[in-house]
Design a protein around this motif. Structure first.
Motif, mmCIF file in Angstrom:
data_model
loop_
_atom_site.group_PDB
_atom_site.id
_atom_site.type_symbol
_atom_site.label_atom_id
_atom_site.label_comp_id
_atom_site.label_asym_id
_atom_site.label_seq_id
_atom_site.Cartn_x
_atom_site.Cartn_y
_atom_site.Cartn_z
ATOM 1 N N TYR A 17 0.851 -1.190 0.000
ATOM 2 C CA TYR A 17 0.000 0.000 0.000
ATOM 3 C C TYR A 17 0.886 1.238 0.000
ATOM 4 O O TYR A 17 1.688 1.440 0.915
ATOM 5 C CB TYR A 17 -0.904 0.023 1.233
ATOM 6 N N GLY A 18 0.720 2.079 -1.011
ATOM 7 C CA GLY A 18 1.546 3.271 -1.122
ATOM 8 C C GLY A 18 0.816 4.531 -0.692
ATOM 9 O O GLY A 18 -0.378 4.682 -0.956
ATOM 10 N N PRO A 19 1.506 5.446 -0.017
ATOM 11 C CA PRO A 19 0.871 6.696 0.429
ATOM 12 C C PRO A 19 0.286 7.513 -0.721
ATOM 13 O O PRO A 19 -0.761 8.141 -0.562
ATOM 14 C CB PRO A 19 2.021 7.451 1.120
ATOM 15 N N ALA A 20 0.942 7.494 -1.883
ATOM 16 C CA ALA A 20 0.484 8.329 -3.006
ATOM 17 C C ALA A 20 -0.902 7.907 -3.472
ATOM 18 O O ALA A 20 -1.795 8.747 -3.660
ATOM 19 C CB ALA A 20 1.479 8.253 -4.154
ATOM 20 N N ALA A 21 -1.100 6.607 -3.667
ATOM 21 C CA ALA A 21 -2.401 6.123 -4.140
ATOM 22 C C ALA A 21 -3.482 6.338 -3.091
ATOM 23 O O ALA A 21 -4.611 6.714 -3.414
ATOM 24 C CB ALA A 21 -2.314 4.644 -4.514
ATOM 25 N N ILE A 22 -3.145 6.093 -1.830
ATOM 26 C CA ILE A 22 -4.129 6.290 -0.754
ATOM 27 C C ILE A 22 -4.532 7.757 -0.664
ATOM 28 O O ILE A 22 -5.714 8.090 -0.517
ATOM 29 C CB ILE A 22 -3.568 5.798 0.596
ATOM 30 N N ALA A 23 -3.557 8.665 -0.759
ATOM 31 C CA ALA A 23 -3.863 10.100 -0.733
ATOM 32 C C ALA A 23 -4.711 10.489 -1.936
ATOM 33 O O ALA A 23 -5.622 11.330 -1.823
ATOM 34 C CB ALA A 23 -2.572 10.909 -0.702
ATOM 35 N N LEU A 31 -9.952 12.086 -4.437
ATOM 36 C CA LEU A 31 -11.098 11.694 -5.259
ATOM 37 C C LEU A 31 -12.392 11.756 -4.454
ATOM 38 O O LEU A 31 -13.442 12.161 -4.974
ATOM 39 C CB LEU A 31 -10.881 10.281 -5.798
ATOM 40 N N ALA A 32 -12.326 11.377 -3.187
ATOM 41 C CA ALA A 32 -13.509 11.476 -2.321
ATOM 42 C C ALA A 32 -13.936 12.930 -2.163
ATOM 43 O O ALA A 32 -15.131 13.244 -2.179
ATOM 44 C CB ALA A 32 -13.219 10.843 -0.957
ATOM 45 N N LEU A 33 -12.952 13.833 -2.014
ATOM 46 C CA LEU A 33 -13.281 15.261 -1.893
ATOM 47 C C LEU A 33 -13.901 15.774 -3.183
ATOM 48 O O LEU A 33 -14.891 16.534 -3.150
ATOM 49 C CB LEU A 33 -12.018 16.047 -1.559
ATOM 50 N N LEU A 34 -13.356 15.378 -4.325
ATOM 51 C CA LEU A 34 -13.894 15.799 -5.615
ATOM 52 C C LEU A 34 -15.327 15.311 -5.794
ATOM 53 O O LEU A 34 -16.203 16.070 -6.238
ATOM 54 C CB LEU A 34 -13.013 15.270 -6.741
ATOM 55 N N GLY A 80 -10.160 1.861 -6.082
ATOM 56 C CA GLY A 80 -9.640 0.509 -6.031
ATOM 57 C C GLY A 80 -8.619 0.238 -7.126
ATOM 58 O O GLY A 80 -7.606 -0.433 -6.895
ATOM 59 N N ALA A 81 -8.870 0.781 -8.318
ATOM 60 C CA ALA A 81 -7.927 0.602 -9.425
ATOM 61 C C ALA A 81 -6.600 1.296 -9.131
ATOM 62 O O ALA A 81 -5.517 0.733 -9.398
ATOM 63 C CB ALA A 81 -8.538 1.146 -10.712
ATOM 64 N N LEU A 82 -6.655 2.509 -8.566
ATOM 65 C CA LEU A 82 -5.430 3.224 -8.225
ATOM 66 C C LEU A 82 -4.607 2.454 -7.198
ATOM 67 O O LEU A 82 -3.390 2.305 -7.339
ATOM 68 C CB LEU A 82 -5.772 4.614 -7.678
ATOM 69 N N ILE A 83 -5.291 1.969 -6.159
ATOM 70 C CA ILE A 83 -4.594 1.217 -5.110
ATOM 71 C C ILE A 83 -4.023 -0.074 -5.667
ATOM 72 O O ILE A 83 -2.891 -0.459 -5.353
ATOM 73 C CB ILE A 83 -5.558 0.933 -3.939
ATOM 74 N N ALA A 108 2.886 -2.711 -8.294
ATOM 75 C CA ALA A 108 4.242 -2.212 -8.526
ATOM 76 C C ALA A 108 5.091 -2.273 -7.259
ATOM 77 O O ALA A 108 6.235 -2.746 -7.271
ATOM 78 C CB ALA A 108 4.180 -0.782 -9.060
ATOM 79 N N ARG A 109 4.529 -1.805 -6.143
ATOM 80 C CA ARG A 109 5.287 -1.782 -4.892
ATOM 81 C C ARG A 109 5.566 -3.191 -4.374
ATOM 82 O O ARG A 109 6.649 -3.466 -3.842
ATOM 83 C CB ARG A 109 4.536 -0.975 -3.840
ATOM 84 N N SER A 110 4.601 -4.082 -4.502
ATOM 85 C CA SER A 110 4.789 -5.443 -3.998
ATOM 86 C C SER A 110 5.918 -6.157 -4.734
ATOM 87 O O SER A 110 6.747 -6.826 -4.122
ATOM 88 C CB SER A 110 3.486 -6.248 -4.128
ATOM 89 N N HIS A 111 5.952 -6.027 -6.050
ATOM 90 C CA HIS A 111 7.022 -6.674 -6.808
ATOM 91 C C HIS A 111 8.370 -6.002 -6.550
ATOM 92 O O HIS A 111 9.416 -6.660 -6.659
ATOM 93 C CB HIS A 111 6.693 -6.667 -8.300
ATOM 94 N N ARG A 112 8.353 -4.729 -6.190
ATOM 95 C CA ARG A 112 9.602 -4.046 -5.887
ATOM 96 C C ARG A 112 10.126 -4.404 -4.494
ATOM 97 O O ARG A 112 11.319 -4.630 -4.298
ATOM 98 C CB ARG A 112 9.405 -2.527 -5.996
ATOM 99 N N HIS A 113 9.218 -4.495 -3.498
ATOM 100 C CA HIS A 113 9.634 -4.708 -2.119
ATOM 101 C C HIS A 113 9.638 -6.184 -1.709
ATOM 102 O O HIS A 113 10.409 -6.579 -0.837
ATOM 103 C CB HIS A 113 8.719 -3.942 -1.160
#
Length: 205
Positions: A27-33, A38-41, A72-75, A81-86
């Motif tokens: 889980y990456g901070p960028a996608a969660i943020a 998106l919720a605000l929009l 969900g798609a963003l996350i 990407a992060r899972s395969h990297r870490h």
């Protein structure tokens, strides 16, 4: 052939056990943020252009369903990407574990919405608060493989869910703010927690 199947099953079991004891960094901070933004929009769009959410529940919930799908798609994209990297060779097992932890809460949210829509549409005002409670349960279910401090985000959604139910019970009205603001703050809080934890010894390896 039977020995080969047993060996493969043993390897899968070992990989699953290792994954269960490893901190998930998918889980990456960028996608969660981004999901918070998106919720605000979505909140602002519905506030400006949807005059009567209670009178148009299909439009109201369709907007939030679309936001949920995009979120969900963003996350998912960043998680891959992060899972395969870490996590390298354990990436698939780690992703499967993360999905299994949150899947019951997500499925319950979808089925609950369908049930209320079909059999008790007069109770749809409860759905925003119930969804927030289910997100809380999903986060708590994931705590063992995430930074311990994500429990604060789970606690936020838990309190926000009951507060939303309490406030909505006065009017039985659907509100973009009651739906959106808890998710905006909750997702930004989650992103901040993940960002801080990624640079601190907050995750048990």
């Amino acid at each position: 052939m039977r020995d080969l199947d047993k060996a493969l099953a043993d390897i899968f079991a070992i990989r699953s056990q290792i994954a269960a004891g490893t901190a998930f960094r998918g889980y990456g901070p960028a996608a969660i943020a981004a999901t918070g933004a998106l919720a605000l929009l979505t909140t602002l769009v519905q506030f400006w252009w949807l005059d009567d959410p209670t009178g148009h529940p299909l439009v109201f919930f369709a907007g939030w369903a679309a936001a949920a799908v995009v979120s969900g798609a963003l996350i998912w994209i960043e998680m891959q990407a992060r899972s395969h990297r870490h996590h390298s060779g354990l990436a698939d097992a780690m992703i499967l574990q993360a999905v299994e932890q949150f899947l019951p809460a997500g499925a319950a949210g979808v089925l609950l919405a369908a049930m209320l829509w079909k059999f008790a549409p007069e109770t749809l005002w409860m759905l925003p608060g119930l969804w927030q409670l289910l997100v809380s349960l999903g986060i708590f279910a994931s705590v063992r493989s995430l930074p311990r401090t994500v429990a604060f985000a789970g606690a936020w959604y838990f309190v926000a869910g009951f507060a939303t139910l309490l406030l909505s019970s006065q009017s039985h009205a659907l509100s973009p703010w009651a739906m959106g603001l808890p998710f905006v703050f909750g997702q930004l809080l989650m992103a901040a927690i993940l960002h801080v934890a990624s640079g601190e010894d907050d995750v048990e390896d």
